[in-house]
Design an enzyme around this catalytic site. Sequence first.
Site, short mmCIF file in Angstrom:
data_model
loop_
_atom_site.label_atom_id
_atom_site.label_comp_id
_atom_site.label_asym_id
_atom_site.label_seq_id
_atom_site.Cartn_x
_atom_site.Cartn_y
_atom_site.Cartn_z
N LYS A 203 0.84 -1.20 0.00
CA LYS A 203 0.00 0.00 0.00
C LYS A 203 0.87 1.26 0.00
CE LYS A 203 -3.67 2.27 2.60
NZ LYS A 203 -4.60 2.22 3.73
N GLU A 209 10.52 -4.90 4.34
CA GLU A 209 10.57 -6.30 3.92
C GLU A 209 10.25 -6.42 2.43
OE1 GLU A 209 8.94 -5.04 6.50
OE2 GLU A 209 8.85 -6.43 8.20
N GLY A 262 -4.98 -2.09 4.97
CA GLY A 262 -4.19 -3.22 4.48
C GLY A 262 -4.86 -4.57 4.74
N ARG A 263 -5.36 -4.77 5.96
CA ARG A 263 -5.94 -6.08 6.31
C ARG A 263 -7.32 -6.27 5.73
NH1 ARG A 263 -4.86 -2.66 10.29
NH2 ARG A 263 -6.52 -1.87 11.64
N GLU A 348 -4.74 -6.75 14.88
CA GLU A 348 -4.27 -5.43 14.43
C GLU A 348 -5.43 -4.43 14.47
OE1 GLU A 348 -0.83 -4.92 11.56
OE2 GLU A 348 -2.43 -4.19 10.29
N HIS A 379 -4.11 -32.96 17.62
CA HIS A 379 -2.93 -33.71 18.06
C HIS A 379 -1.85 -32.78 18.57
CE1 HIS A 379 -4.71 -37.36 16.38
NE2 HIS A 379 -5.19 -36.54 15.46
N LYS A 491 9.24 -0.76 14.11
CA LYS A 491 9.83 -0.47 12.79
C LYS A 491 10.91 0.60 12.93
CE LYS A 491 5.62 -1.19 10.03
NZ LYS A 491 4.61 -0.54 9.21
O1 F6P Z 1 3.21 -3.33 9.79
C1 F6P Z 1 1.85 -3.42 9.64
C2 F6P Z 1 1.38 -2.98 8.29
O2 F6P Z 1 1.33 -1.60 8.23
C3 F6P Z 1 0.04 -3.60 7.98
O3 F6P Z 1 -1.02 -2.90 8.50
C4 F6P Z 1 0.07 -3.69 6.51
O4 F6P Z 1 -0.88 -4.59 6.03
C5 F6P Z 1 1.49 -4.16 6.29
O5 F6P Z 1 2.23 -3.44 7.26
C6 F6P Z 1 2.06 -3.94 4.91
O6 F6P Z 1 2.05 -2.61 4.54
P1 F6P Z 1 2.23 -2.17 3.03
O7 F6P Z 1 1.12 -2.79 2.25
O8 F6P Z 1 2.20 -0.69 3.02
O9 F6P Z 1 3.55 -2.72 2.55
#
Ligand code: F6P
Length: 522
Positions: A203, A209, A262-263, A348, A379, A491
């Site tokens: 987003k 990452e 995002g979620r 979240e 299990h 972060k």
């Molecule tokens: O670290 C949490 C977050 O901000 C989530 O809410 C989001 O879905 C995810 O990181 C990824 O963010 P982006 O889509 O901006 O890479």
Amino acid sequence: MRQIDAAWGALAAAARGAADRRIEGLFATEPDRLERLTLEAAGLILDLSKQPWSRADVETLLDLARAADVEAARARLFAGEIVNVSEGRPALHMALRAPDGADLRAEGEPISGEVEAVRNAMRAFAEAVRSGAKRGCTGRPFRAIVHIGIGGSDLGPRLVWEALKPLDPQIELRFVANVDPAELAQALTGLDPAETLLVTVSKTFTTLETLTNAEAARAWLRAALGTASDSHLVAVSAAPDKAQAFGVPADQVFGFWDWVGGRYSVWSSVGLSCAVALGWDAFSAFHAGAWAMDRHFQSAPLPRNAPVLLALAHVFNRNGLGRPIRAVVPYAQRLRLFAPFLQQLEMESNGKRVTADGRPVAHATAASVFGDAGTNGQHAFFQLLHQGTDVVPIDILAVREGSEGDPAAQRKLLANAVAQAEALMVGRPAAETPDAHRAFPGDRPSSFILLDRLDPARLGALIALYEHKTFVEGVLWEIDSFDQWGVELGKTLATRVLAELEGGAAGAHDPSTAALIARLKS
Ligand code: F6P
């Protein structure tokens, strides 16, 4: 006293009464219990009769929902008003799955036209890739997609693909979320760069990452095919300029909007990889199923409203009975990622300690959620569910008709789902066994959700059910379910620690942190 505070007081009083009875006994005293607490919504069946609430408790909880004015909050959500107050945004994921012409608005501004334009572009792209009209830079058709994203840019699409992927897909879809290079290495192994599309989903297009993995994957493509392979780059982002600056061709950048959390974003172009790999018909049916749940949530009266009742059952356990953990166990291997998906959706969204207007919350908020596929979980952690010292409510999901394989094995799976819910509630009294180790206290609550089939529409409805459940809980707790400030501090500190690991000057840290950094640098 505010009406909602009085309603919370009534709930606390009601919950005290639950200690003096057993769930099972309520079936005898409430002859209409099963019927009253069994709902059908958008192709899903919910049995909430094994929850610890009596008829009067349900009424008390419905009073709480009325006092919190869930209906008005729901109307504000669908009207595109600002419900994410700390970020000043609406939350309009429903617009992404609304049929053409639905005319939803964000803060009064029409948005459906833009939504439909992006949807049409996604469809055209998906069909071009699937038909071979869109090919790689060497002229070969695409046979694999590597989807790079994390959190909401990963968990929804990963769940959808796992749930719906054909056994022998035309296009293979692999996911990379973790910055641990092992995940990217595993995802790329065995793939032919000439036949691989790289879909970077972020987003913000700033996530450490995702950018790290996207750069490494782009280097993998370029090492094999040169910069011509930039035509294999696709991006999904609410910051399209950043995606283009990364080298993604402008016509392969798919946008979405800041009013999509995002979620809650799997319905948007974040789901592009799934739309390509599953085909547009499946993705469209996924939308339709969710929209059917939206309509149910909007129109069903509170006592028959599936997301509302699922939320109230949770609140009864969480707040009334003080149960901080919930298990989610889908008896469907294809839904094994449902628990990780719900962890982000619920924890979240509702893992908050201040109200939307910044006051300390008056009540406990989201429970911790964990789970795995049944029967595997039986299990592993079911010992604790049956005989541990904490009562852990459980959501059991089951699918009547399996997607594939032996119907006899499917029956065994279903038998286990039903039997576990029964065993958890009924237990085995100590009087029936001379050995205390073999006694089961029972009286452990469950919600049972049954899908006739795991098809795109029912999957869409299931995810939307939990989205709206999460929203209702947030309304009761008076929190902002659509922000996530709690992920920011870590972060920021990681950026500082990274600078030190890369040779920068040592910063001020507590002794433990300083020692760990020193050890990693040595
Ligand atoms: O670290 C949490 C977050 O901000 C989530 O809410 C989001 O879905 C995810 O990181 C990824 O963010 P982006 O889509 O901006 O890479």
